[in-house]
Enzyme design. Structure first.
Site, mmCIF file in Angstrom:
data_model
loop_
_atom_site.group_PDB
_atom_site.id
_atom_site.type_symbol
_atom_site.label_atom_id
_atom_site.label_comp_id
_atom_site.label_asym_id
_atom_site.label_seq_id
_atom_site.Cartn_x
_atom_site.Cartn_y
_atom_site.Cartn_z
ATOM 1 C CE LYS A 9 -2.819 3.353 2.315
ATOM 2 N NZ LYS A 9 -1.811 3.885 1.140
ATOM 3 C CD GLU B 103 13.464 4.113 9.787
ATOM 4 O OE1 GLU B 103 14.039 5.092 10.772
ATOM 5 O OE2 GLU B 103 14.064 2.827 10.350
ATOM 6 C CB CYS C 118 12.257 9.844 8.296
ATOM 7 S SG CYS C 118 12.691 9.064 7.080
ATOM 8 C CD GLU D 52 9.609 13.468 11.401
ATOM 9 O OE1 GLU D 52 8.602 13.077 11.472
ATOM 10 O OE2 GLU D 52 10.743 13.307 10.549
#
Ligand code: UN1
Length: 495
Positions: free
Chosen positions: A175, A250, A284, A385
């Site tokens: 997906k 992750e 990231c 973040e």
């Protein structure tokens, strides 16, 4: 006419059972429609899982070197179509061509690595404690892997997950992110063209809340590999725990680059520009904090702000562009929100901070590269973040203080130190809490054959990349063969 794309289930491209679809548009020019993609249902996922389950029973029996041959073919096809894929990716998600070429190359590297692993997949043989008895441990495939991926590396990240999964003998239900379904579709087409049997890879487009959730909670999905936000990762982990499946996460980062007073400042400058504003800060591994030694702080900041103001925003397909758009409207709003937060918190906005006003940028989700100085360690712009082109600058008096500031985060993915002092470099390597530490290299630039992943809330202890990802996609089976012809009881008959 808008092109209508489909799901791939059991080797057949087909519409979603819902008949519903959504549009995918170019973030540098939202009038450019790339195509429509299915908004799939629970039932579509069920069919894909069923097809993967059936395919697994045959695929697991194909010798790993033969599976590796298909990986090599995939690598060859990706190489042949590298430029086309890179252009398609830039159009779909915005990063500049040099970077999308790198993204495809990471997929090629991963394919060839997987091909070679087909002739390794090493196990262990160990001596038995009893005479005339043989002991070994081998890796076996696990079953159906649910692969859920983000839009920022729309080719590389799916390959990091699917190639080792499939090489190891598993089958996949994939997906992709809703922002990058086209790159994902081309990747799967190439995988099929290389000779994968029907059902070994299936792609189901649609929403995380429907497609993603069904995969994660499905009884017949044995493992999940997910890259995305920490927030979603935590929920996913809870949802998957009901069926006790194996999950690799992750997640986020708040990566920092330290520049010491003895560093090569020009080199450190190039590094931070690439780390902070490459992929428009949407990695990231992006550099989102810069920790400057007080002795070079003012000078370096001055150099940095001049260079940053000169970065050219634009469509990533143009060779003149340094920085592309943000992926979508919601993400740009979130970046704007953080700029407001930084100003309210009392940080010093030294450049950027706005939506640009050039005429040619008005139909895309552009945002100026932004730098805040005088950032205090516990401000939100220093701890959360942002996933955009915003860099927070902090000051330190020593390496120890710099490393403490760097470690002052719930995340631990990537980290970087610029210094010419080898003693300081090794001290930093020892004390930094992160899955990846770079010396005189920016926080981005992981290579496909090295472990990739983070500590703390960046993940749950697994690693992608290199040899380490094969630990996730295989299960150990311990085997004992007694050729003594009698019952030998371990721990008993030998003592
Ligand atoms: C990511 O940011 O999601 O090291 C992956 C890098 C790339 C991979 C980044 N090779 O920045």
């Amino acid at each position: 006419m808008t092109t209508k794309f489909k799901n791939l289930i059991n080797g057949k491209w087909q519409d979603s059972l819902t008949g519903e679809s959504y549009e995918n548009r170019n973030p540098a020019n939202w009038n450019d429609v790339i195509g429509t993609f299915p908004l799939s249902s629970i039932e579509d996922v069920n069919l894909a899982v069923k097809s993967a389950r059936i395919a697994f029973e045959k695929w697991r029996l194909v010798p790993a070197p033969a599976r590796g041959e298909i990986m090599r073919k995939i690598g060859d096809l990706l190489s042949l179509r590298k430029e086309e894929l890179a252009r398609e990716m830039t159009r779909e998600m915005g990063k500049v061509l040099a970077e999308t070429r790198g993204d495809v190359q990471e997929g090629i590297d991963t394919a060839y690595y997987a091909a070679s692993e087909g002739r390794r997949l090493f196990g262990n043989t160990v001596p038995s404690e009893l005479p005339n008895k043989f002991a070994m441990a081998i890796r076996v495939p696990i079953g159906v892997a649910g692969i859920i991926t983000p839009w920022n590396f729309p080719l590389a990240i799916p390959t990091w997950k699917m190639f080792p999964a499939i090489l190891s003998g598993n089958t996949c239900v994939f997906k992709p992110a809703m922002d990058t379904p086209k790159t994902a579709t081309t990747l799967v087409e190439i995988m099929m063209e290389a000779g994968l049997p029907d059902g070994v890879v299936n792609i189901v487009h649609g929403k995380g809340s429907v497609v993603g959730n069904t995969i994660v909670t499905h009884n017949d999905v044995d493992l999940i590999s997910f890259t995305g936000s920490t927030l979603v990762g935590k929920q996913l982990s809870k949802d998957a725990s009901e069926t006790l499946k194996r999950v690799s996460l992750e997640l986020g980062g708040k990566n920092a680059q330290i520049v010491m007073d003895d560093a090569d400042l020009d080199l450190a400058l190039e590094g931070v520009l690439w780390g902070a504003f490459g992929t428009t800060g949407q990695r990231c591994t992006a550099t989102s904090r810069l920790i400057l030694h007080e002795k070079i702080h003012d000078k370096f900041l001055e150099m940095l702000s001049i260079k940053t103001k000169n970065l050219k925003l634009g469509d990533g397909l143009l060779s003149t562009s340094d920085v592309g758009p943000i992926i979508n409207e919601a993400q740009r709003k979130s970046v704007q929100k953080y700029v407001e937060i930084g100003i309210k918190e009392g940080a010093n906005l030294i450049c950027g901070g706005k939506i640009p006003n050039q005429k040619e940028l008005q139909n895309g989700w552009f945002h100026e590269p932004t730098i805040f100085a005088d950032v205090k360690p516990n401000m939100r712009i220093a701890t959360e973040e942002i996933f955009g082109p915003v860099l927070s600058v902090l000051k330190c008096k020593s390496l120890e203080e710099g490393v403490n500031l760097l470690n002052n985060t719930i995340y631990g993915l990537s980290s970087s130190v610029y210094t010419k002092d080898v003693n300081k470099a090794f001290q930093a390597i020892r004390d930094i809490q992160a899955g990846i530490t770079y010396i005189n290299v920016p926080t981005i630039g992981a290579e496909a054959h090295m472990p990739f992943g983070g500590v703390k809330q960046t993940g749950n202890g697994h690693r992608e990349g290199g040899w380490t990802v094969y630990d996730f996609f295989t299960e150990w089976k311990a085997i004992y063969i007694d050729y003594s012809g009698k019952l030998q009881r371990a721990q008993i008959d030998n003592y």
